[in-house]
Design a protein around this motif. Structure first.
Motif, PDB file in Angstrom:
ATOM      1  N   ASP A  89      -2.701  -2.678  10.155  1.00 34.00           N
ATOM      2  CA  ASP A  89      -3.011  -1.573   9.304  1.00 34.00           C
ATOM      3  C   ASP A  89      -2.753  -0.097   9.994  1.00 34.00           C
ATOM      4  OD1 ASP A  89      -3.510  -3.103   7.213  1.00 34.00           O
ATOM      5  OD2 ASP A  89      -5.863  -3.360   7.627  1.00 34.00           O
ATOM      6  N   ASP A 116      -0.537   2.813  11.780  1.00 36.99           N
ATOM      7  CA  ASP A 116       0.862   3.427  11.202  1.00 36.99           C
ATOM      8  C   ASP A 116       1.278   4.003  12.465  1.00 36.99           C
ATOM      9  OD1 ASP A 116       0.296   2.981   8.410  1.00 36.99           O
ATOM     10  OD2 ASP A 116      -0.905   4.756   8.364  1.00 36.99           O
ATOM     11  N   GLU A 150     -12.008  10.746   8.444  1.00 33.65           N
ATOM     12  CA  GLU A 150     -12.199   9.751   7.461  1.00 33.65           C
ATOM     13  C   GLU A 150     -11.812  10.266   6.183  1.00 33.65           C
ATOM     14  OE1 GLU A 150     -16.316   7.596   7.666  1.00 33.65           O
ATOM     15  OE2 GLU A 150     -16.497   9.745   8.419  1.00 33.65           O
ATOM     16  N   MET A 203     -12.939   5.300   4.756  1.00 34.54           N
ATOM     17  CA  MET A 203     -12.049   4.809   5.679  1.00 34.54           C
ATOM     18  C   MET A 203     -11.968   5.684   6.936  1.00 34.54           C
ATOM     19  SD  MET A 203     -10.727   1.890   6.554  1.00 34.54           S
ATOM     20  CE  MET A 203     -10.376   0.687   5.306  1.00 34.54           C
ATOM     21  N   THR A 241      -9.234   7.068   9.086  1.00 31.92           N
ATOM     22  CA  THR A 241      -7.734   7.091   9.076  1.00 31.92           C
ATOM     23  C   THR A 241      -7.140   7.422  10.347  1.00 31.92           C
ATOM     24  OG1 THR A 241      -8.067   9.408   8.147  1.00 31.92           O
ATOM     25  CG2 THR A 241      -7.949   7.533   6.720  1.00 31.92           C
ATOM     26  N   ASP A 292      -5.171   2.567   8.624  1.00 27.78           N
ATOM     27  CA  ASP A 292      -6.473   2.039   8.233  1.00 27.78           C
ATOM     28  C   ASP A 292      -7.139   1.303   9.619  1.00 27.78           C
ATOM     29  OD1 ASP A 292      -6.107   2.954   5.751  1.00 27.78           O
ATOM     30  OD2 ASP A 292      -5.282   0.949   5.023  1.00 27.78           O
ATOM     31  N   ASP A 304     -10.184  -0.241  11.787  1.00 27.81           N
ATOM     32  CA  ASP A 304     -11.430  -1.027  11.870  1.00 27.81           C
ATOM     33  C   ASP A 304     -11.988  -0.928  13.179  1.00 27.81           C
ATOM     34  OD1 ASP A 304     -13.661  -3.017  12.051  1.00 27.81           O
ATOM     35  OD2 ASP A 304     -12.565  -4.703  11.550  1.00 27.81           O
TER      36      ASP A 304
END
Length: 169
Positions: A67, A69, A116, A120, A122, A142, A144
């Protein structure tokens, strides 16, 4: 239609402005030979997801990076002014970034900032320095946070292991 176009342009300019704080910092040291610059595109992360993990840890890492980028990093291994650069870097991030974690001791400092959107993460920015070292890194996508320290160990990025201190805060 006119309002839709205006709304889209406004949203695009906000995203562009947010990313410019990091991009501007990276461009400052583009011509300085003391610095190593690393930029990994989302396409590279996408290609890595086609690799099959041999262990559970590798599979978790591949899932975590799927996830992402982009990643940008600037590193200086022989910077006499690492602390000053660290302090300057912290001043460049506006209030849209929240401090997640700060680890300070007599030898080095690391600060993690996050951006965020809708709950989430970012973007994760790590700024750090050692005795004669300086690093700034941005991960976008995204994110984690539970997986970031593992990714740092797997790809040997100094400083990301500091996220393990989150449990101590």
């Amino acid at each position: 239609m006119k309002y839709v176009i205006t709304l889209c342009l406004t949203a695009f300019s906000i995203v562009t402005f947010a990313q410019s704080a990091v991009t501007e910092y990276f461009s400052d040291y583009q011509e300085d030979d003391r610095f190593t610059q690393i930029s990994i595109s989302g396409k590279m992360f996408e290609l890595m997801t086609h690799i099959e993990g041999e262990t559970k840890e590798e599979e978790e890492m591949l899932k975590a990076i799927s996830d992402l980028d982009a990643m940008k990093m600037v590193v200086c291994d022989n910077c006499e002014d690492g602390y000053a650069m660290y302090k300057d870097a912290l001043k460049r991030f506006d209030s849209s970034y929240a401090e997640l974690l700060r680890v300070e001791n007599k030898d080095d400092n690391f600060t993690f900032l996050i951006k965020e959107k809708d709950g989430m993460v970012t973007e994760l920015v790590m700024i750090g320095h050692g005795t004669e070292e300086f690093i700034i890194m941005s991960l976008a996508g995204d994110i984690d946070l539970n997986q970031v320290a593992r990714i740092g160990r797997a790809v040997d990025i100094d400083g990301l292991e500091q996220l393990e201190h989150m449990d101590n805060k």
